[in-house]
Design a protein around this motif. Structure first.
Motif, mmCIF file in Angstrom:
data_model
loop_
_atom_site.group_PDB
_atom_site.id
_atom_site.type_symbol
_atom_site.label_atom_id
_atom_site.label_comp_id
_atom_site.label_asym_id
_atom_site.label_seq_id
_atom_site.Cartn_x
_atom_site.Cartn_y
_atom_site.Cartn_z
ATOM 1 N N PRO A 244 0.827 -1.212 0.000
ATOM 2 C CA PRO A 244 0.000 0.000 0.000
ATOM 3 C C PRO A 244 0.861 1.262 0.000
ATOM 4 C CG PRO A 244 -0.448 -1.362 1.949
ATOM 5 C CD PRO A 244 0.664 -2.015 1.206
ATOM 6 N N GLN A 245 0.359 2.298 -0.596
ATOM 7 C CA GLN A 245 1.071 3.580 -0.632
ATOM 8 C C GLN A 245 0.477 4.527 0.411
ATOM 9 O OE1 GLN A 245 3.751 4.252 -2.591
ATOM 10 N NE2 GLN A 245 3.627 2.094 -3.158
ATOM 11 N N ASP A 246 1.300 5.442 0.901
ATOM 12 C CA ASP A 246 0.820 6.456 1.855
ATOM 13 C C ASP A 246 0.056 7.515 1.048
ATOM 14 O OD1 ASP A 246 0.549 8.707 3.475
ATOM 15 O OD2 ASP A 246 2.403 8.299 4.561
ATOM 16 N N LEU A 247 -1.278 7.377 1.058
ATOM 17 C CA LEU A 247 -2.112 8.218 0.191
ATOM 18 C C LEU A 247 -1.916 9.709 0.473
ATOM 19 C CD1 LEU A 247 -4.404 8.405 -1.935
ATOM 20 C CD2 LEU A 247 -6.033 8.271 -0.043
ATOM 21 N N ASN A 248 -1.801 10.077 1.757
ATOM 22 C CA ASN A 248 -1.699 11.502 2.096
ATOM 23 C C ASN A 248 -0.350 12.094 1.695
ATOM 24 O OD1 ASN A 248 -4.331 11.985 3.393
ATOM 25 N ND2 ASN A 248 -3.631 10.294 4.683
ATOM 26 N N ARG A 249 0.721 11.309 1.883
ATOM 27 C CA ARG A 249 2.047 11.806 1.500
ATOM 28 C C ARG A 249 2.134 11.885 -0.032
ATOM 29 N NH1 ARG A 249 7.362 10.228 1.181
ATOM 30 N NH2 ARG A 249 6.920 8.009 1.209
ATOM 31 N N LEU A 250 1.555 10.877 -0.702
ATOM 32 C CA LEU A 250 1.554 10.896 -2.162
ATOM 33 C C LEU A 250 0.752 12.085 -2.680
ATOM 34 C CD1 LEU A 250 2.116 9.540 -4.931
ATOM 35 C CD2 LEU A 250 0.045 8.189 -4.604
ATOM 36 N N THR A 251 -0.408 12.327 -2.071
ATOM 37 C CA THR A 251 -1.242 13.450 -2.501
ATOM 38 C C THR A 251 -0.491 14.775 -2.352
ATOM 39 O OG1 THR A 251 -3.213 12.225 -1.885
ATOM 40 C CG2 THR A 251 -3.475 14.598 -2.147
ATOM 41 N N ALA A 252 0.196 14.937 -1.216
ATOM 42 C CA ALA A 252 0.962 16.174 -1.001
ATOM 43 C C ALA A 252 2.061 16.307 -2.053
ATOM 44 C CB ALA A 252 1.562 16.179 0.401
ATOM 45 N N ALA A 253 2.725 15.203 -2.346
ATOM 46 C CA ALA A 253 3.812 15.250 -3.346
ATOM 47 C C ALA A 253 3.245 15.608 -4.719
ATOM 48 C CB ALA A 253 4.530 13.905 -3.391
ATOM 49 N N ILE A 254 2.081 15.058 -5.031
ATOM 50 C CA ILE A 254 1.452 15.347 -6.331
ATOM 51 C C ILE A 254 1.054 16.818 -6.403
ATOM 52 C CG2 ILE A 254 -0.672 14.948 -7.666
ATOM 53 C CD1 ILE A 254 -0.321 11.972 -7.033
#
Ligand code: BTN
Length: 328
Positions: free
Chosen positions: A239-249
């Motif tokens: 699984p990916q860290d959705l919140n960290r990925l969202t911030a990076a995006i």
């Protein structure tokens, strides 16, 4: 003013799994330790779990796995930290909500995120399945004041930026299928939908929509997509860290947008396109209504049109259509 919960979260995330003293948090917030305790209670109510030890302070031991606006904000890098982010439990379509907010005068740029969409849509009027299952539904709203002609490569530019971000974040080799699909190993994990409102010779509003299959379970995919779609969790095996990925995006989309508006992106675009283009050199079929074109894909031109070389001819350029791999 920055929300006290956000200040606390940033401090705890910066210390990873180490303890942060209640005094330090109280000092940062300019409030008593009882006040800190109260705000920690609000974070607990959102699913955060802390360990509290009398002489050492607090440490974060669990965070909510689902989309959480505070976590997204806490992970944003400095330049974008104060971005206006609207995070909704449910909406018809984040693109539509962004459009409504623009029409109501909300200052751009801003981002609309939703846990679930009831009318998520893709290109060519298709449905974008948008359950609340750990995937990302995001729309970025801008008022670019550019000539409409400049927008031809916008989605392509955003796509290669997202490929590079995903490559670094997830340690996989994703690719882009002209003009708006994000792929990993012949399966789609994301799609982009750019929509603009134009006033005579200028773009008034621009909404860049992004749907990413991040953590949804394989069984959640509708049967008709099962063989053609994947998720980032499925592609990486975890699984990916959705919140960290969202911030990076968010950070990447905003910086890519700025470079696009300044017109400083062209040479990088060509390099990134060559790196991530999954069609180049392969047999493809392009459908344009009833018209069917087959040939070998040869990248894109400066205007973002797809180049296809037929059996005997020179490359022809196409600015619209639905492309599939192979001579179907
Ligand atoms: C496509 O592959 O055809 C594009 C899919 C775009 C889906 C995203 S999800 C967030 C935003 N809101 C929508 O209704 N669509 C886009």
């Amino acid at each position: 003013m920055i929300a006290p919960e956000l200040v606390i979260l940033r401090e705890l995330l910066a210390h990873e799994s180490a303890f942060v003293s209640g005094n330090l948090l109280a000092g940062k917030l300019g409030m008593s330790r009882v006040g800190v305790w109260m705000h920690m209670g609000r974070l607990r109510a959102q699913g955060f779990v802390f360990e509290a030890v009398r002489s050492r302070g607090y440490r974060l031991i669990r965070r909510p796995a689902g989309l959480n606006p505070l976590l997204v904000q806490a992970h944003l890098k400095l330049r974008t930290r104060q971005l206006d982010i609207l995070c909704l439990p449910e909406v018809d379509s984040t693109n539509d909500e962004a459009e409504r907010q623009l029409a109501a005068g909300r200052a751009a740029p801003f981002v609309v995120l939703a846990r679930r969409q009831t009318l998520g849509r893709g290109r060519l009027g298709r449905v974008w399945h948008s359950e609340d299952n750990g995937n990302l539904y995001a729309s970025f709203a801008f008022r670019p004041q550019l000539e409409p002609g400049r927008m031809q490569t916008f989605t392509l530019w955003m796509g290669v930026n997202l490929c590079e971000l995903v490559a670094n974040f997830c340690q996989i080799q994703p690719g882009i299928k002209w003009p708006n699909d994000l792929y990993f190993k012949n399966r789609k994990f994301g799609g982009m939908l750019t929509e603009a409102r134009i006033d005579s010779d200028q773009i008034r509003d621009l909404v860049f929509g992004l749907g990413l299959n991040v953590n949804s379970p394989a069984a959640a995919l509708p049967p008709e997509l099962d063989r053609h779609a994947t998720t980032l969790a499925g592609s990486t095996g975890h699984p990916q860290d959705l919140n960290r990925l969202t911030a990076a995006i968010i950070g990447r989309v905003l910086s890519a947008y700025e470079r696009f508006v300044e017109d400083g992106h062209r040479s990088t675009f060509a390099d990134l396109w060559n790196r991530f283009d999954i069609l180049r050199g392969r047999p493809v079929t392009l459908l344009q209504g009833a018209r069917r074109i087959t040939g070998i894909a040869g990248g894109v031109d400066d205007e973002g049109s797809l180049l296809i070389r037929g059996e005997h001819g020179r490359p022809q350029r196409f600015h619209a259509g639905e492309v599939t791999l192979g001579k179907s």
